[in-house]
Design an enzyme around this catalytic site. Structure first.
Site, PDB file in Angstrom:
ATOM      1  N   LYS A 230     -10.133  23.842 -20.612  1.00  0.00           N
ATOM      2  CA  LYS A 230     -10.023  25.303 -20.604  1.00  0.00           C
ATOM      3  C   LYS A 230      -9.406  25.802 -19.301  1.00  0.00           C
ATOM      4  CE  LYS A 230     -14.051  25.883 -23.635  1.00  0.00           C
ATOM      5  NZ  LYS A 230     -13.355  25.279 -24.706  1.00  0.00           N
ATOM      6  N   CYS A 231      -8.324  25.175 -18.905  1.00  0.00           N
ATOM      7  CA  CYS A 231      -7.691  25.438 -17.614  1.00  0.00           C
ATOM      8  C   CYS A 231      -6.261  25.926 -17.835  1.00  0.00           C
ATOM      9  CB  CYS A 231      -7.679  24.141 -16.805  1.00  0.00           C
ATOM     10  SG  CYS A 231      -6.864  24.224 -15.202  1.00  0.00           S
ATOM     11  N   THR A 232      -5.762  26.694 -16.894  1.00  0.00           N
ATOM     12  CA  THR A 232      -4.369  27.122 -16.931  1.00  0.00           C
ATOM     13  C   THR A 232      -3.429  25.919 -17.021  1.00  0.00           C
ATOM     14  OG1 THR A 232      -4.931  29.024 -15.570  1.00  0.00           O
ATOM     15  CG2 THR A 232      -2.612  28.435 -15.670  1.00  0.00           C
TER      16      THR A 232
END
Length: 182
Positions: A34-36
């Site tokens: 759930k990271c850029t």
């Protein structure tokens, strides 16, 4: 001393010796779903497919230390990678990469390949630096891993060659991989 002296836990919890990867060029990455930077799974998988037969292995280690971006179980983290990005390289158990509970492998990687500093001329690195300053300012100093998708390139003998930050271009990573495989 090299990375072959360490062990890693598979998502099932079974420990394996990293000496099993002796003779292979490794790219060791702390990951999050759930990271850029999560779309980097696609580039990592392409790199793996392109160079696996030549001797490259990519080892993914989910980490929840950066903005709680890997909240699920070991199995959920691995399943996310496979379902969303077709990842076929090994995804291990979740680890901590900084602090007192940091996995020994990542303690070693940080020491063997210190942080090069932020390039303030690079807009992505400026943004990353500002985000770290806001969320985890303690990791701005020293050789701490700054965020998810920090990558460590290791040669076939287990020697750490280079550290890549999450903002580094994949073309530069690929060139370094190619040079070690040549």
């Amino acid at each position: 001393m090299g990375i072959h002296q360490f062990t890693a836990k598979q998502k099932s919890g079974k420990e394996i010796d990293l000496k099993d990867y002796a003779g292979k060029v490794l790219l060791i990455v702390n990951t999050a779903s759930k990271c850029t930077f999560t779309p980097q799974f696609e580039d990592l998988q392409k790199l793996y497919v392109r160079y696996r037969e030549a001797g490259l292995e990519i080892l993914g280690f989910p980490c929840n230390q950066f903005g709680e971006q890997e909240p699920g179980s070991n199995e959920e983290a691995a399943e996310f990678c496979q379902l969303n990005y077709g990842v076929t390289f090994p995804v291990f158990s979740k680890v901590e990469v900084n602090g007192e509970q940091a996995d020994p492998l990542f303690q070693y990687l940080r020491e063997a390949a210190p942080f090069r500093g932020f390039d303030d001329a690079n807009v992505n690195e400026k943004l990353l630096k500002m985000m770290i300053a806001d969320r985890n300012p303690e990791w701005l100093v020293g050789d701490a891993i700054k965020w998810n998708f920090t990558k460590f390139l290791v040669d076939a003998n287990g020697t750490v060659i280079k550290r890549f930050e999450p903002s580094d271009e994949f073309s530069s990573i690929e060139k370094e991989v190619e040079s070690l495989l040549a």
